[in-house]
Design an enzyme around this catalytic site. Structure first.
Site, PDB file in Angstrom:
ATOM      1  N   SER A 167     -94.053 -10.677 -85.452  1.00 35.48           N
ATOM      2  CA  SER A 167     -93.328 -10.214 -86.639  1.00 35.48           C
ATOM      3  C   SER A 167     -91.848 -10.552 -86.596  1.00 35.48           C
ATOM      4  O   SER A 167     -91.094 -10.085 -87.447  1.00 35.48           O
ATOM      5  CB  SER A 167     -93.492  -8.692 -86.776  1.00 35.48           C
ATOM      6  OG  SER A 167     -92.989  -8.037 -85.629  1.00 35.48           O
TER       7      SER A 167
ATOM      8  N   GLY B 274    -101.272   6.988 -82.213  1.00 35.05           N
ATOM      9  CA  GLY B 274     -99.847   7.263 -82.305  1.00 35.05           C
ATOM     10  C   GLY B 274     -99.168   7.129 -80.966  1.00 35.05           C
ATOM     11  O   GLY B 274     -99.828   7.072 -79.919  1.00 35.05           O
ATOM     12  N   PRO B 275     -97.854   7.083 -80.950  1.00 30.84           N
ATOM     13  CA  PRO B 275     -97.110   6.974 -79.693  1.00 30.84           C
ATOM     14  C   PRO B 275     -97.310   8.207 -78.824  1.00 30.84           C
ATOM     15  O   PRO B 275     -97.759   9.257 -79.304  1.00 30.84           O
ATOM     16  CB  PRO B 275     -95.644   6.840 -80.157  1.00 30.84           C
ATOM     17  CG  PRO B 275     -95.714   6.479 -81.602  1.00 30.84           C
ATOM     18  CD  PRO B 275     -96.976   7.084 -82.123  1.00 30.84           C
ATOM     19  N   PRO B 276     -96.972   8.109 -77.538  1.00 33.23           N
ATOM     20  CA  PRO B 276     -97.086   9.288 -76.658  1.00 33.23           C
ATOM     21  C   PRO B 276     -96.161  10.410 -77.117  1.00 33.23           C
ATOM     22  O   PRO B 276     -95.040  10.176 -77.566  1.00 33.23           O
ATOM     23  CB  PRO B 276     -96.660   8.741 -75.285  1.00 33.23           C
ATOM     24  CG  PRO B 276     -96.852   7.263 -75.369  1.00 33.23           C
ATOM     25  CD  PRO B 276     -96.598   6.890 -76.793  1.00 33.23           C
ATOM     26  N   GLY B 277     -96.662  11.634 -77.001  1.00 33.89           N
ATOM     27  CA  GLY B 277     -95.848  12.796 -77.332  1.00 33.89           C
ATOM     28  C   GLY B 277     -95.832  13.190 -78.782  1.00 33.89           C
ATOM     29  O   GLY B 277     -95.043  14.052 -79.182  1.00 33.89           O
ATOM     30  N   THR B 278     -96.710  12.600 -79.604  1.00 34.69           N
ATOM     31  CA  THR B 278     -96.732  12.939 -81.032  1.00 34.69           C
ATOM     32  C   THR B 278     -97.731  14.043 -81.359  1.00 34.69           C
ATOM     33  O   THR B 278     -97.892  14.379 -82.533  1.00 34.69           O
ATOM     34  CB  THR B 278     -97.058  11.690 -81.864  1.00 34.69           C
ATOM     35  OG1 THR B 278     -98.249  11.065 -81.364  1.00 34.69           O
ATOM     36  CG2 THR B 278     -95.914  10.693 -81.800  1.00 34.69           C
ATOM     37  N   GLY B 279     -98.413  14.588 -80.369  1.00 40.28           N
ATOM     38  CA  GLY B 279     -99.264  15.753 -80.600  1.00 40.28           C
ATOM     39  C   GLY B 279    -100.698  15.447 -80.931  1.00 40.28           C
ATOM     40  O   GLY B 279    -101.351  16.226 -81.628  1.00 40.28           O
TER      41      GLY B 279
ATOM     42  N   LYS C 215     -92.645   0.769 -88.107  1.00 46.12           N
ATOM     43  CA  LYS C 215     -91.366   0.050 -88.119  1.00 46.12           C
ATOM     44  C   LYS C 215     -90.375   0.699 -89.082  1.00 46.12           C
ATOM     45  O   LYS C 215     -89.166   0.751 -88.805  1.00 46.12           O
ATOM     46  CB  LYS C 215     -91.607  -1.416 -88.486  1.00 46.12           C
ATOM     47  CG  LYS C 215     -92.372  -2.190 -87.412  1.00 46.12           C
ATOM     48  CD  LYS C 215     -92.686  -3.607 -87.859  1.00 46.12           C
ATOM     49  CE  LYS C 215     -93.301  -4.419 -86.723  1.00 46.12           C
ATOM     50  NZ  LYS C 215     -94.574  -3.878 -86.233  1.00 46.12           N
TER      51      LYS C 215
ATOM     52  N   THR D  56    -103.374  15.371 -78.901  1.00 42.92           N
ATOM     53  CA  THR D  56    -104.286  16.308 -78.238  1.00 42.92           C
ATOM     54  C   THR D  56    -104.225  17.682 -78.883  1.00 42.92           C
ATOM     55  O   THR D  56    -105.258  18.338 -79.090  1.00 42.92           O
ATOM     56  CB  THR D  56    -103.937  16.406 -76.745  1.00 42.92           C
ATOM     57  OG1 THR D  56    -103.996  15.103 -76.156  1.00 42.92           O
ATOM     58  CG2 THR D  56    -104.917  17.315 -76.029  1.00 42.92           C
TER      59      THR D  56
END
Length: 836
Positions: A711, A391-396, A754, A398
């Protein structure tokens, strides 16, 4: 000339001394071997007849005396050169011969002028040097007399004090050469009868520089000269006292260390004889044996290795390197949790409660953990597993790993492998190297003291290769269920069972992970958050967390829902919520400053005063083009991509120019789209030869961002058609899909991300490939709500949807469903995360 009884000693000038020192340095540098003979106290010059301008006029007439079988050069009267004498005046008793170096005889070495070092000391030699007869220069001299008599009371007192200091120095520093020189001078008859000779003999022993000695020679006041010599002698004694104190301290320290060492060794021997204590080696062996009995390892190979290392430890000396190597190895062996396992939590309802408390949404991850525990409950034990959270950074990602460990009741350990390039960090160093140690996996087991922890391998997609090997290949043995039961660390060199460890890996992009490694993982995707999700996360978690960190109560600082919405919409459009927490922290810090300064007592954050705390708006508009124009079409990638096509009026011929930091994949996509659009335009309008006559410029704005996606094929074709036909694409329409040379719309990856991006950017209509229909089932209904999604198979379908109103394809419309809406409210289907 015979053996002389007097020597005239004159110091050379400062300029001549510098020239002479440079010559000596060049001579020393040119010599390949050190001189076999020791240096004499005389310096030989080869400059021809001396020049009186290069020496000081005031010098000393030293006397050669004999004492205890040695010739001693003692201080004599001070003399001054008055001029050069004529050659015929050979009978003048006041003439001194300054000789010249003569190199035409093999045994002659002529001394013309003596150059003293920092101090001039009496010269003790068994043979008085013979001065050969040669050409010389005669000079006239006269005594350098004092300007006052030496019978005053002050002079007598100074003389007495000087004599006392001399005898005191002789008694205090008996073993030094300085005291020996003073003692020899005291034995001379002149010591008891001539003040001038005494000063001229003592002074050279105490000087620190030639200029200081020359000043002493030129002094005409006996009282001043006594003061100078006395002060120099006192300074010399102070230096000796300081050196002796340092030597005494070092000696006392050394003696204390030796005494402590001997007493310690004696105490060890006494305690050993009495049976009170064992030596260090026996103590360590007993410690290792007691640890090993508690572990109770049954593997024969491990038992054999332990026995061999214990035997090696017994045979090695305690101060050898092999002893330390064996001791460190046994220390690691006996501290590892070989047969230690924590009890897992089989209560599925409690596990669900913990996961729901820490994170909302994440339906797939929660179901996977619950099924994982259900299987373990039926088997009686929970085995290992490898999960990849993408997932993208900051999505939890960890924090999800920590929640899983809490839900299972296991120990948690995090290993960051971002930028790792050495295989030894994973599999350890071999014991042949100095300061070798096990790898990060074994170190983690030693830290958590259990063999079934939850180990989080963070940023696994950022591992790099180097000359030290490929860590991704080393992780294959760690993460493969068929191999990690007998994982061998290079340091331990014995198998260790990792089959019951739950490995959770995190990554931002799964495409950069090697396929063999990715095949061993169960991939779970954490998509980015939309605006409504960010608002819920801020209300439920971020605001209470920051309040606790700053100590600001809810009465002192409040947020309106509109302010949180504006903060999420115009400041935090990232996929994660880490940046959202930074802005909330900034607001609370400014409020803390106002409270501490007494400027405010309570504040309510509204859309009107939000900019006072967080600054200017970061994203003024979600769209680059507020007004639709021909040639502009919106696509979806990692972010919104606007494809802009324009006519190049200053280039002849049908050519295509591309700009916008485009990668190789996207350039190929433009070539394919351009080839297809020329054929498709003729089918739509046979009279339109726009692409046959004109040059086209294709640009993707935001040139600082690298773009390399496949795409955007149908987006590029639509942009070119819009330019050629002058038709506008429907507003709030975005499209994604790869196009072939025949117009086939090919499916793309990341369709879930997307769609989430489109929801976050308030896009109402989306065109996607028909092949991606199954991926829509992975998207929660609340994200698809209010969006029209068209599934297309060929580009002709895209054209009818984007440019005409006669499309036969019906969109998938996700409207409000009360039943689902109530269910969402009950289950709080809003993804959230604890920011730590």
């Amino acid at each position: 000339m015979g053996s002389p009884t007097h020597f005239g000693l004159f110091l050379i000038s400062d300029a001549e001394r510098e020239v002479h020192m440079e010559e000596l340095k060049s001579q020393e540098a040119s010599k390949s071997k050190p001189p076999s003979k020791p240096k004499s106290n005389f310096t030989t010059f080869s400059h021809g007849t001396p020049d009186l301008s290069k020496i000081h006029k005031v010098g000393m007439l030293a006397t050669v005396c004999r004492t205890q079988g040695y010739f001693v050069l003692g201080g004599g009267p001070i003399i001054e050169i008055t001029g050069v004498s004529n050659d015929h005046d050979n009978n003048n008793s006041n003439l001194v011969e300054i000789t010249e170096s003569k190199n035409d005889t093999s045994d002659s070495t002529t001394t013309t002028t003596t150059t003293p070092s920092t101090s001039i000391t009496p010269i003790t030699t068994p043979v008085v040097p013979q001065i050969p007869t040669s050409k010389y220069l005669k000079v006239s001299i006269e005594p350098h007399e004092y300007s006052e008599l030496g019978d005053s009371l002050t002079v007598r007192a100074l003389r007495l004090q000087l004599v006392k200091c001399i005898y005191s120095a002789i008694n205090r520093y008996q073993d030094s050469s300085f005291a020996q020189h003073l003692k020899q001078i005291c034995m001379l008859p002149i010591f008891k009868m001539d003040d001038s000779s005494l000063l001229n003999s003592i002074g050279p022993l105490c000087i620190s520089s030639p200029s200081e000695y020359q000043k002493l020679l030129e002094c005409k006041s006996l009282e001043e000269k006594l003061n100078m010599v006395l002060s120099m002698l006192v300074k010399k004694c102070e230096v000796f006292d300081f050196n002796f104190s340092i030597e005494k301290q070092l000696e006392e320290k050394t003696m204390a260390q030796q005494k402590k060492y001997f007493l310690t060794e004696q105490m060890k021997l006494i305690r050993k004889e009495l049976g009170i204590d064992l030596d260090e080696k026996e103590t360590i062996k007993n410690k290792f044996n007691s640890r090993w009995k508690e572990i109770a390892v049954m593997d024969k190979q491990i038992l054999q290795v332990f026995k061999e290392e214990m035997d090696k430890l017994s045979s090695c000396e305690s101060n050898s390197s092999e002893y330390n190597t064996s001791r460190n190895y046994l220390d690691w062996m006996t501290l590892l949790p070989w047969n230690v396992y924590t009890n897992d939590n089989f209560d599925i309802s409690k596990v669900k409660e913990i996961l729901d408390r820490d994170h909302y949404g994440l339906k797939d991850i929660k179901e996977m953990i619950q099924t994982f525990i259900a299987v373990g409950k039926l088997r009686g034990s929970i085995g290992g597993k490898v999960i990849l959270l993408v997932g993208p950074p900051g999505t939890g990602k960890t924090s999800v790993g920590k929640s899983i460990a809490n839900a299972l009741g296991r120990q948690f350990h995090r290993i960051s492998v971002g930028g790792l390039s050495d295989v030894s960090e994973i599999k350890g160093h071999r014991r042949t190297y100095v300061a070798s140690m096990p790898g990060k996996i074994i170190q983690a087991l030693k830290t958590v003291k259990t063999s079934n922890p939850v180990i989080l391998i963070d940023e696994i997609d950022k591992i790099s290769r180097s000359s030290q090997g490929d860590p991704n290949s080393a992780l294959l043995e760690v993460l493969d269920p068929q191999q990690n039961k007998n994982f061998v660390d290079y340091y331990l060199d014995v198998p260790y069972d990792l089959s019951r460890v739950l490995f959770i890996c995190t990554a931002n992009d799964a495409d950069s992970i090697p396929a063999p490694l990715l095949d061993r993982m169960e991939v779970m995707t954490l998509n980015g958050y939309i605006q409504s999700e960010q608002m819920e996360i801020a209300k439920r978690y971020l605001l209470p967390l920051v309040r606790k960190e700053t100590g600001i109560s809810e009465e002192q600082l409040q947020f309106t829902p509109e302010a949180i919405k504006k903060l999420c919409e115009l400041y935090c459009r990232e996929a994660g919520v880490r940046n959202l927490k930074k802005f909330i922290d900034k607001i609370f810090r400014k409020m803390a400053y106002k409270l501490s300064m007494g400027m405010e007592q309570s504040v309510i954050i509204t859309p009107d005063n939000l900019e006072q705390y967080v600054g200017p708006i970061k994203y003024p508009s979600s769209r680059l083009f507020q007004k639709q124009k021909p040639g502009i079409v919106m696509g979806l990638g990692g972010s919104l991509i606007h494809i802009e096509s324009a006519l190049d009026r200053f280039t002849n011929g049908p050519t295509v120019t591309t700009t916008g930091s485009l990668g190789l994949v996207m350039r190929e996509s433009i070539d394919i789209s351009y080839s297809y659009v020329k054929d498709f335009l003729l089918k739509v309008d046979a009279s339109n030869d726009y692409f046959l006559k004109n040059s086209i410029h294709i640009h993707a704005p935001d040139g600082s961002t690298q773009k390399d996606i496949s795409s955007a094929g149908i987006t590029i074709v639509s942009s070119l058609l819009s330019l050629a036909t002058g038709k506008l694409v429907k507003p709030d329409l975005a499209m994604v899909g790869e196009v072939s040379l025949t117009g086939k719309v090919i499916g793309v990856s990341g369709i879930v991300e997307k769609i989430v991006l489109a929801k976050r950017e308030s896009i109402k209509t989306i065109i996607i490939p028909k092949e991606n229909k199954k991926q829509l089932e992975e998207i929660p209904d609340f994200i698809k709500e209010g969006i029209e999604i068209y599934l297309v198979d060929y580009y002709s379908d895209v054209y009818s949807i984007a440019f005409t109103n006669d499309s036969t394809i019906k969109p998938l419309i996700f409207n409000d469903n009360k039943e689902n809406q109530n269910e969402n409210e009950n289950q709080s289907e809003v993804k959230s995360t604890i920011i730590q």
